[in-house]
Design an enzyme around this catalytic site. Structure first.
Site, mmCIF file in Angstrom:
data_model
loop_
_atom_site.group_PDB
_atom_site.id
_atom_site.type_symbol
_atom_site.label_atom_id
_atom_site.label_comp_id
_atom_site.label_asym_id
_atom_site.label_seq_id
_atom_site.Cartn_x
_atom_site.Cartn_y
_atom_site.Cartn_z
ATOM 1 N N ARG A 15 0.842 -1.209 0.000
ATOM 2 C CA ARG A 15 0.000 0.000 0.000
ATOM 3 C C ARG A 15 0.867 1.244 0.000
ATOM 4 N NH1 ARG A 15 -1.652 -2.066 5.225
ATOM 5 N NH2 ARG A 15 0.210 -2.882 6.214
ATOM 6 N N ASP A 239 10.099 -3.784 7.861
ATOM 7 C CA ASP A 239 8.781 -3.355 8.337
ATOM 8 C C ASP A 239 8.626 -3.472 9.851
ATOM 9 O OD1 ASP A 239 8.704 -6.145 8.318
ATOM 10 O OD2 ASP A 239 7.100 -6.276 6.834
ATOM 11 N N ASN A 298 10.775 -14.665 15.575
ATOM 12 C CA ASN A 298 9.851 -14.597 14.447
ATOM 13 C C ASN A 298 8.916 -15.795 14.531
ATOM 14 O OD1 ASN A 298 11.553 -12.537 13.754
ATOM 15 N ND2 ASN A 298 12.530 -13.615 12.072
#
Length: 488
Positions: A15, A239, A298
């Protein structure tokens, strides 16, 4: 004051967000959103990087048509480890591989014959894994050496896209720190280790701190998109680093969670933690906007649910996310558990069947209905994050009192509540668009509009709503957690 373009690209969608800052509060507006997923061709998974780039340009065109012509800068954040290779003339050599490519699993086994997991971890602070850049490069060097012979530059995904816009080739610290190519002690590429593995060092180039201004958009970009030059900034390119920068954490003993396809659970540390326990428990150390580190694990996240939805849609009886919540609430709690990070769930052809088979093979009655399957996933995820928090406390000798969550995954309110229940901790959830906000903050800090990360977090607190979840039903969750631990 200044407007910025924040391109936030995830492993399932991308986006363009327009960030505006009036000196007091931030406003974030979604301009353009597009799907993004690996493309399977023959036996490999690739990223369609040129389509991604075109979608980003489409987003800029849409933004300009909406009247946003006074944009100062742009920045790109993405997932970690993946990269593109450039030829001597600066052209892209093929589509970049996706970290989900199965060939890297074999490469990992071969690489570990030449260097141990403990040495990899102690030198880089990064958990050894097939998805890591070092393993990808090792596998390519072994199986497709011509790719590397023709390459003069390697750029990680956000830096590759920034190069497309600016013509400047620089890798940034936070995204570099995910690669397992970087020596945190020497603060540079680990040339000794790379030479040992016969991985070319000369293609890696310079590493810049987060927030380095690369320069204006290329003239051909300006002409094509009919824009004035915009400064391209090597923001905190990973991110999760962006997401952490946007979380208004105001207590020291607070864990963070960045929630999306993956869920990353960790705490901030000044230097990597590389103990034997940290390696055994699967922790990793990756960079922050300030130049420090995130000690984190993670974990599988909403990938499990996303893949179940794909199965149901393919079979012709898909459900909406609103229906999902109703079905979960109807299902009996704490009945079925999986280890979400079992290799079985990394990329199965049918996630629903994989979950049911796992339960059968571990001696459980398998979930049958959609609600049972979804509840199994959500409760198992929450318990896995509790396990991670316990290990974090052990590694750092701290007591973690609260959790601050950010990212698109916090829109799953049941997951947030289950995490509060399973961990017996207060959970603060928000902002949703944490990565995009951190992206914009990184740009404003680079431009001198915001002083530092501390001021940035105060601005986030003023600008966005945070929802708080409190633990419920502790007795039931405690007993069920003990059952879950048998699967780890």
């Amino acid at each position: 004051m200044g407007k910025v373009w924040a391109f936030d690209l995830g492993a399932s969608n991308g986006r363009l967000m327009l960030g505006s800052f009036n000196g007091e509060k931030i406003n974030l507006e979604e301009i353009h959103r597009f799907p993004n997923s690996p493309v399977h061709i023959n036996t490999h998974y690739y990223w369609d990087i040129l389509r991604i780039f075109q979608e980003m340009k489409n987003g800029i065109t849409k933004s300009v048509k909406m009247g946003h012509k006074d944009v100062m800068s742009m920045g790109v954040d993405t997932w970690g480890v993946d990269f593109g290779l450039l030829s001597p003339t600066g052209e892209l050599i093929g589509n970049p591989y996706s970290y989900r490519d199965e060939h890297f699993q074999d490469g990992m086994e071969e690489m570990l014959e030449e260097i141990s997991k403990s040495e990899l971890f102690s030198r880089t602070g990064v958990e050894p894994a097939p998805i890591n850049t070092i393993c990808q490069l090792y596998t390519i060097q072994k199986k497709k050496p011509d790719l590397l012979k023709g390459a003069i530059s390697l750029l990680f995904t956000p830096n590759l896209i920034s190069y497309f816009f600016s013509g400047v080739k620089k890798n940034e610290f936070t995204i570099t720190s995910t690669s397992q190519l970087y020596s945190y002690k020497q603060k540079k590429w680990d040339t000794e280790m790379l030479d040992k593995l016969n991985i070319p060092v000369d293609i890696l180039g310079d590493i810049t701190p987060s927030g380095t201004i690369l320069g204006p958009t290329l003239e051909e970009i300006n002409k094509e998109l009919q824009i004035d030059p915009v400064q391209v900034i090597n923001i905190a390119g990973h991110d999760t680093a962006c997401a952490l920068a946007a979380l208004p954490i105001n207590k020291k003993n607070t864990a963070f969670m960045s929630c999306g396809t993956w869920v990353l659970v960790g705490i901030q540390v000044e230097q990597p933690v590389v103990s034997e326990d940290a390696l055994a428990w699967g922790f990793t150390n990756e960079g922050t906007l300030e130049g420090h580190y995130r000690l984190q694990k993670n974990n599988m996240g909403l990938w499990l649910i996303q893949q179940c939805h794909k199965v149901w849609e393919r079979e012709g009886h898909g459900i909406s996310y609103e229906e999902q919540n109703l079905l979960v609430n109807e299902a009996k709690p704490l009945q079925h558990f999986i280890n979400p990070d079992d290799q079985t769930f990394f990329n199965p052809k049918n996630m629903v069947t994989a979950i049911q088979d796992y339960c059968i093979n571990s001696g459980q009655t398998p979930p049958e209905t959609k609600g049972e399957i979804l509840r199994c996933i959500l409760e198992s995820l929450a318990f896995k994050y509790q396990w991670v928090l316990e290990k974090l406390e052990n590694l750092t000798n701290t007591s973690l009192e609260e959790i601050h969550m950010g990212g698109g995954g916090i829109q799953n309110h049941l997951l947030c509540q289950f995490i509060a229940n399973a961990t017996d901790r207060t959970v603060h959830a928000g902002p949703i668009e944490a990565s995009a906000i951190g992206n914009a903050l990184s740009q404003w800090i680079a431009l001198g509009e915001i002083k530092d990360i501390q001021e940035a977090r105060q601005i986030v607190q003023r600008s966005f709503v945070t929802k708080t979840y409190y633990p419920q039903n502790q007795i039931n969750f405690s007993e069920a957690y003990n059952r879950f631990l048998k699967l780890i």
